[in-house]
Design a protein around this motif. Structure first.
Motif, mmCIF file in Angstrom:
data_model
loop_
_atom_site.group_PDB
_atom_site.id
_atom_site.type_symbol
_atom_site.label_atom_id
_atom_site.label_comp_id
_atom_site.label_asym_id
_atom_site.label_seq_id
_atom_site.Cartn_x
_atom_site.Cartn_y
_atom_site.Cartn_z
ATOM 1 N N TYR A 53 0.817 -1.197 0.000
ATOM 2 C CA TYR A 53 0.000 0.000 0.000
ATOM 3 C C TYR A 53 0.856 1.255 0.000
ATOM 4 C CZ TYR A 53 -3.678 -3.250 1.319
ATOM 5 O OH TYR A 53 -4.555 -4.302 1.340
ATOM 6 N N ASP A 54 0.225 2.389 -0.374
ATOM 7 C CA ASP A 54 0.939 3.658 -0.307
ATOM 8 C C ASP A 54 1.118 4.062 1.144
ATOM 9 O OD1 ASP A 54 -1.450 4.930 0.634
ATOM 10 O OD2 ASP A 54 -2.144 5.139 -1.434
ATOM 11 N N SER A 55 1.897 5.120 1.369
ATOM 12 C CA SER A 55 2.273 5.498 2.730
ATOM 13 C C SER A 55 1.069 5.914 3.571
ATOM 14 C CB SER A 55 3.303 6.634 2.699
ATOM 15 O OG SER A 55 2.772 7.787 2.054
ATOM 16 N N GLU A 56 0.082 6.564 2.955
ATOM 17 C CA GLU A 56 -1.097 7.006 3.704
ATOM 18 C C GLU A 56 -1.921 5.808 4.188
ATOM 19 O OE1 GLU A 56 -4.910 10.071 3.259
ATOM 20 O OE2 GLU A 56 -3.541 9.740 1.580
ATOM 21 N N THR A 57 -2.078 4.826 3.309
ATOM 22 C CA THR A 57 -2.822 3.630 3.695
ATOM 23 C C THR A 57 -2.060 2.833 4.745
ATOM 24 O OG1 THR A 57 -3.730 3.517 1.454
ATOM 25 C CG2 THR A 57 -3.949 1.557 2.827
ATOM 26 N N ALA A 58 -0.746 2.743 4.587
ATOM 27 C CA ALA A 58 0.077 2.053 5.582
ATOM 28 C C ALA A 58 -0.065 2.711 6.952
ATOM 29 C CB ALA A 58 1.535 2.050 5.145
ATOM 30 N N ASP A 59 -0.070 4.032 6.959
ATOM 31 C CA ASP A 59 -0.271 4.779 8.202
ATOM 32 C C ASP A 59 -1.586 4.392 8.874
ATOM 33 O OD1 ASP A 59 1.575 6.382 9.396
ATOM 34 O OD2 ASP A 59 0.978 8.217 8.389
ATOM 35 N N THR A 60 -2.655 4.335 8.073
ATOM 36 C CA THR A 60 -3.981 4.012 8.595
ATOM 37 C C THR A 60 -4.018 2.618 9.201
ATOM 38 O OG1 THR A 60 -5.029 5.432 6.922
ATOM 39 C CG2 THR A 60 -6.427 3.800 7.995
ATOM 40 N N LEU A 61 -3.452 1.655 8.493
ATOM 41 C CA LEU A 61 -3.471 0.271 8.958
ATOM 42 C C LEU A 61 -2.623 0.086 10.215
ATOM 43 C CD1 LEU A 61 -3.107 -1.529 5.510
ATOM 44 C CD2 LEU A 61 -5.196 -1.257 6.842
ATOM 45 N N ALA A 63 -1.715 2.372 12.409
ATOM 46 C CA ALA A 63 -2.320 3.086 13.538
ATOM 47 C C ALA A 63 -3.458 2.285 14.150
ATOM 48 C CB ALA A 63 -2.818 4.457 13.077
ATOM 49 N N ALA A 64 -4.260 1.636 13.308
ATOM 50 C CA ALA A 64 -5.367 0.825 13.809
ATOM 51 C C ALA A 64 -4.857 -0.391 14.565
ATOM 52 C CB ALA A 64 -6.271 0.388 12.656
ATOM 53 N N GLU A 68 -2.859 3.768 20.342
ATOM 54 C CA GLU A 68 -2.543 5.172 20.611
ATOM 55 C C GLU A 68 -1.054 5.479 20.605
ATOM 56 O OE1 GLU A 68 -2.749 4.760 25.499
ATOM 57 O OE2 GLU A 68 -4.269 5.902 24.426
ATOM 58 N N ARG A 69 -0.199 4.512 20.838
ATOM 59 C CA ARG A 69 1.239 4.756 20.870
ATOM 60 C C ARG A 69 1.871 4.835 19.487
ATOM 61 N NH1 ARG A 69 4.608 6.571 24.331
ATOM 62 N NH2 ARG A 69 6.119 4.865 24.332
ATOM 63 N N TYR A 70 1.087 4.590 18.460
ATOM 64 C CA TYR A 70 1.658 4.621 17.109
ATOM 65 C C TYR A 70 2.138 6.022 16.751
ATOM 66 C CZ TYR A 70 2.132 4.496 12.051
ATOM 67 O OH TYR A 70 2.616 4.625 10.774
ATOM 68 N N ASP A 71 1.265 7.021 16.857
ATOM 69 C CA ASP A 71 1.631 8.384 16.465
ATOM 70 C C ASP A 71 2.688 8.988 17.388
ATOM 71 O OD1 ASP A 71 -0.007 8.585 14.212
ATOM 72 O OD2 ASP A 71 -1.748 9.104 15.425
ATOM 73 N N SER A 72 2.608 8.685 18.676
ATOM 74 C CA SER A 72 3.499 9.321 19.637
ATOM 75 C C SER A 72 4.856 8.625 19.777
ATOM 76 C CB SER A 72 2.831 9.382 21.012
ATOM 77 O OG SER A 72 2.556 8.067 21.503
#
Length: 228
Positions: A53-61, A63-64, A68-72
């Motif tokens: 997947y592209d980077s935006e989709t990878a981010d979404t998957l 993070a889910a 909560e510790r994914y972004d931080s």
């Protein structure tokens, strides 16, 4: 297919927009569909799709799955010098980071992050090396440096490589969920249930790790080990 003129969603085979009549052939292949659970699920179910997947989709998957510790924390640790991806160690960035929780908590942290297989393999591997040291060094030398090397082994594997282990674990389980989840509405929930954290897993896993280590030592350690 998304109409560039009015943003109306149309069937892929449509030649004209059902809302404004715009010629869709002018924009076919140029406008990607919006990032939604529906589109992600459709991609995962496509027989020709390789789950790249592209980077935006990878981010979404990710993070889910992570929570909560994914972004931080984990996003920066895994992708400090690269774009998010669903691909293990493509450029090595995810291996060059340190996890303090892995260093201090070892197998408990692995089990807290639901990495039960990784915890089992590491426990067996480290205990196997520890047994080799017992027989090679003998009682006196082992008692002075052998136990220290045992804990250093834990620190290296779970501290220095903990983030890499967790990234590999996340990618593997995300791909499993994407192949097995047919209902887009439950995609995020399925990822959260498969991933996230578990205090129960951490506590039970810690107890089992201790029991497994004791069992290995009881069965294979030299006789002097239990006389010290």
């Amino acid at each position: 297919m998304l109409c560039n003129s009015c943003n109306q969603e149309n069937a892929n085979e449509s030649a004209f927009c059902s809302s404004c009549g715009h010629n869709l052939s002018d924009t076919q292949g140029q406008t990607p569909p919006p990032l939604t659970a529906v589109n992600i699920s459709k991609d995962a179910q496509s027989p020709q799709n390789t789950l790249s997947y592209d980077s935006e989709t990878a981010d979404t998957l990710l993070a889910a799955f992570v929570g909560e510790r994914y972004d931080s924390f984990y996003r920066a640790k895994w992708f400090k010098d690269s774009e998010p991806r669903i691909e293990v160690n493509k450029d090595g960035s995810s291996i060059h980071s340190f996890n303090i929780a892995g260093l201090l908590l070892g197998a408990s942290w692995l089990c807290y992050r639901k990495m039960y297989l990784e915890a089992f393999c590491i426990v067996v591997g480290i205990n196997a090396v520890d047994l080799v040291l017992m027989y090679m060094l003998g009682m006196e030398t082992y008692n002075s440096i052998g136990q220290t090397s045992f804990f250093i082994g834990w620190a290296v594997l779970t501290g220095m490589l903990g983030n890499y282990f967790y990234f590999s674990h996340s990618v593997r389980n995300i791909k499993t969920v994407m192949r097995g989840t047919a209902d887009p509405a439950t995609l995020e929930q399925a990822l959260a249930e498969k991933g996230g954290t578990s205090w129960v897993g951490a506590m039970v896993g810690s107890i089992l790790v201790v029991l497994l280590s004791m069992a290995i030592s009881y069965l294979f350690a030299p006789d002097w080990f239990w006389l010290v």
